[in-house]
Design an enzyme around this catalytic site. Sequence first.
Site, PDB file in Angstrom:
ATOM      1  N   ASP A 188     -17.213   2.427  70.771  1.00  0.00           N
ATOM      2  CA  ASP A 188     -18.345   1.363  71.243  1.00  0.00           C
ATOM      3  C   ASP A 188     -18.973   2.007  72.370  1.00  0.00           C
ATOM      4  O   ASP A 188     -17.995   2.459  73.288  1.00  0.00           O
ATOM      5  CB  ASP A 188     -18.047  -0.120  71.288  1.00  0.00           C
ATOM      6  CG  ASP A 188     -19.232  -0.796  71.533  1.00  0.00           C
ATOM      7  OD1 ASP A 188     -19.908  -1.122  70.315  1.00  0.00           O
ATOM      8  OD2 ASP A 188     -19.950  -1.480  72.541  1.00  0.00           O
ATOM      9  N   GLY A 189     -20.151   2.056  72.676  1.00  0.00           N
ATOM     10  CA  GLY A 189     -20.675   2.683  73.920  1.00  0.00           C
ATOM     11  C   GLY A 189     -20.258   2.045  75.337  1.00  0.00           C
ATOM     12  O   GLY A 189     -20.077   2.788  76.158  1.00  0.00           O
ATOM     13  N   HIS A 190     -20.197   0.632  75.088  1.00  0.00           N
ATOM     14  CA  HIS A 190     -19.817   0.029  76.110  1.00  0.00           C
ATOM     15  C   HIS A 190     -18.274  -0.425  76.035  1.00  0.00           C
ATOM     16  O   HIS A 190     -17.932  -1.445  75.502  1.00  0.00           O
ATOM     17  CB  HIS A 190     -20.638  -1.082  76.743  1.00  0.00           C
ATOM     18  CG  HIS A 190     -20.386  -1.671  78.111  1.00  0.00           C
ATOM     19  ND1 HIS A 190     -19.342  -1.963  78.381  1.00  0.00           N
ATOM     20  CD2 HIS A 190     -21.402  -1.992  78.848  1.00  0.00           C
ATOM     21  CE1 HIS A 190     -19.295  -2.320  79.910  1.00  0.00           C
ATOM     22  NE2 HIS A 190     -20.760  -2.464  80.156  1.00  0.00           N
ATOM     23  N   GLU A 305     -25.851   3.972  87.186  1.00  0.00           N
ATOM     24  CA  GLU A 305     -25.052   2.982  87.586  1.00  0.00           C
ATOM     25  C   GLU A 305     -23.364   3.477  87.600  1.00  0.00           C
ATOM     26  O   GLU A 305     -22.430   3.073  87.327  1.00  0.00           O
ATOM     27  CB  GLU A 305     -24.791   1.747  86.482  1.00  0.00           C
ATOM     28  CG  GLU A 305     -26.279   1.205  86.371  1.00  0.00           C
ATOM     29  CD  GLU A 305     -26.289  -0.016  85.303  1.00  0.00           C
ATOM     30  OE1 GLU A 305     -25.216  -0.673  85.307  1.00  0.00           O
ATOM     31  OE2 GLU A 305     -27.511   0.042  84.603  1.00  0.00           O
ATOM     32  N   CYS A 389     -25.376  -9.777  83.166  1.00  0.00           N
ATOM     33  CA  CYS A 389     -24.106  -9.648  83.014  1.00  0.00           C
ATOM     34  C   CYS A 389     -23.429 -10.151  84.438  1.00  0.00           C
ATOM     35  O   CYS A 389     -22.118 -10.816  84.039  1.00  0.00           O
ATOM     36  CB  CYS A 389     -23.332  -8.251  82.855  1.00  0.00           C
ATOM     37  SG  CYS A 389     -24.312  -7.080  83.932  1.00  0.00           S
ATOM     38  N   CYS A 390     -23.979 -10.162  85.541  1.00  0.00           N
ATOM     39  CA  CYS A 390     -23.070 -10.464  86.552  1.00  0.00           C
ATOM     40  C   CYS A 390     -22.989 -11.959  87.012  1.00  0.00           C
ATOM     41  O   CYS A 390     -21.732 -12.228  87.324  1.00  0.00           O
ATOM     42  CB  CYS A 390     -23.814  -9.974  87.748  1.00  0.00           C
ATOM     43  SG  CYS A 390     -23.699  -7.963  87.919  1.00  0.00           S
TER      44      CYS A 390
HETATM   45 ZN   LIG Z   1     -23.134  -6.871  86.157  1.00  0.00          ZN
END
Ligand SMILES: [Zn+2]
Length: 626
Positions: A188-190, A305, A389-390
């Site tokens: 998977d990419g992530h 990132e 996400c954070c």
């Molecule tokens: Zn995040």
Amino acid sequence: MTAVIDTSRSPRARLRPVPIRSVRLTDGFWEPRRQLNRTVSLREQHAQLEETGRFRNLRVAAGLERGDNRGKIFNDSDVHKWMEAACWQLATDDDPWLGERVTAILDLLEQVQEPDGYLFSPFIRGLRGARWSDGEAHELYCAGHLFQAAVAHHRVTGSDRALSMARRFADLICATFGEGRGQVDRPDGHPEVEMALVELYRETGERRYLDQASFQIDVRGHRRLGEPYAGWISADYNQDHRPIRDRDRPEGHAVRELYLMSGVADRLLELADPALEAAQLRIWEAMVRGQVYVTGGVGVRDVSEAFGRDYELPSETAYAETCAAVALIMWNWRLLQLTGEARFADLIETGLYNGMLSGVSLDARTYFYANPLACDGGRKRRPWYLVACCPPNLARTLASLPGYLFGTGDGAWVHQYASCEATVGGVELAVRTGYPWDGAVQVEVRSEGEFPLRLRIPAWCVGASLSVNGAGASVALEPGTYAAISRRWRAGDVVELSLPMPVRRLAAHPGLLENAGRVALARGPIVYCVEQADVGGADPRLVQLAAGAEVAPRVRPDLLGGVTVLETDAEQLLPDPAWEGALYREAAGVAGATARPLRVTAIPYFAWANRDAGRMQVWLRQRPGG
Ligand SMILES: [Zn+2]
């Protein structure tokens, strides 16, 4: 066992976790934050999940509402991470509202799940594409977060409901991904599913989940994902450019890299693999040598990132995503379980108190995505993000924080210091401390027996001392190790550990050119910064410390929720008026800068940007010599 990762049966783990439930935080630094996480963050984040269409996407996928799938394709993961956070919080807090919301999410997810186990809302009924068609769709990333939430739910409630849902999806993934005929043979990419599959294996004993995690790790690095962002992001972005065993340094998108490394460490806790273990340690050492901010932030480049070159650590344009600090903590937690080495717990401490905690405001309502070490003004935390996400990542870390304090394995280990009562491998302990503001730590042993009590002496701490029941103990107290006190304990024995916390002026490696002639102030585990509000509106970039001047800590219960600040006499540089309108001048003609005296108050970095959105600086100029 309500541990975040349960290594209690992992054959290669040196340490075992302590269940979250076995640690009762009392007053102090973390408990009020953990309670705000429950009473404010989790409630407001839940409202955001509704307002921003995360739940709506799931209802559409379940056929309960008509419409399309909107927002970022990985938005399901925010729901899963919120559920995981809520479950860890429920491990110690009776909160019917949270419990009801978790049940409601499970009701919904069960309706989303397809008969064969598939559960990713964008690709259900082809809403936004076809299953397994796009390696960058975060399909397995979202699955991983679902598995982690399900494991948390099972550990906390004992119910099989979420776990059986996760198992059905994991079984489908195991059948789909592999090198066999007709199988999908790419990662998977992530990264994320790797560590989640290992944890699902730990929770169920189902070996194929561990095997699939191994496959996901081994299949990465062979350029099977192609280059989805070719032309503007380098090929190492998703770590598919080179097999992990051949790598020497952290590369690519920082959160992806450290989630991947967490999965690698999880696999190594279960299975021996010398080449993989050696590569992982090479990557860790290269990261610590040249790619970690003094705050524990990682990932410097805001376009990709990504990790950068050695000593490429710009302050103002630092990316240092909150999730990357969380990922740093997760990876080092696994390495700590594997080795019992204090260097990993030290880095966890740096990340917790600085790079991660700066991600959330003191009132627990707003969040930073990037955590720069300098700011020219205008930065404000926000209640939510398009890519969110954070916030739930912070929530799940704070909710599970009691699980990061202790360990067992040849004795009782104290990794992080916080006031609490805990049962550590059958040993009752009570810890009382004013940490991180005060280095006095009292550990009362409330059980009988002969075992080593192991206390971490942080790498920053020189001159630690220790007594047992008031008498000095002959125990090695080397910075960056665990001090082991072995004796026959009697209930009521008290260990007093003193960790001196002088103010430290940290210099950076000369290769970090931007910080030449600058220092960062630190005391104990806390890194400090200067905000415009505390220097009478002066520009913190023009604040210059005097090398010999005393920098004194001062307790300020009235400021920023109660912090210890650092105070010193310094000066504000006043640029020569001849610079007006000039970018460059003949150096020989430049007069020495004039300056005016300035009283400087430095605040903990984590507490910045809680007043106005003014300028901020961690690395401060220091006048040489005097
Ligand atoms: Zn995040």
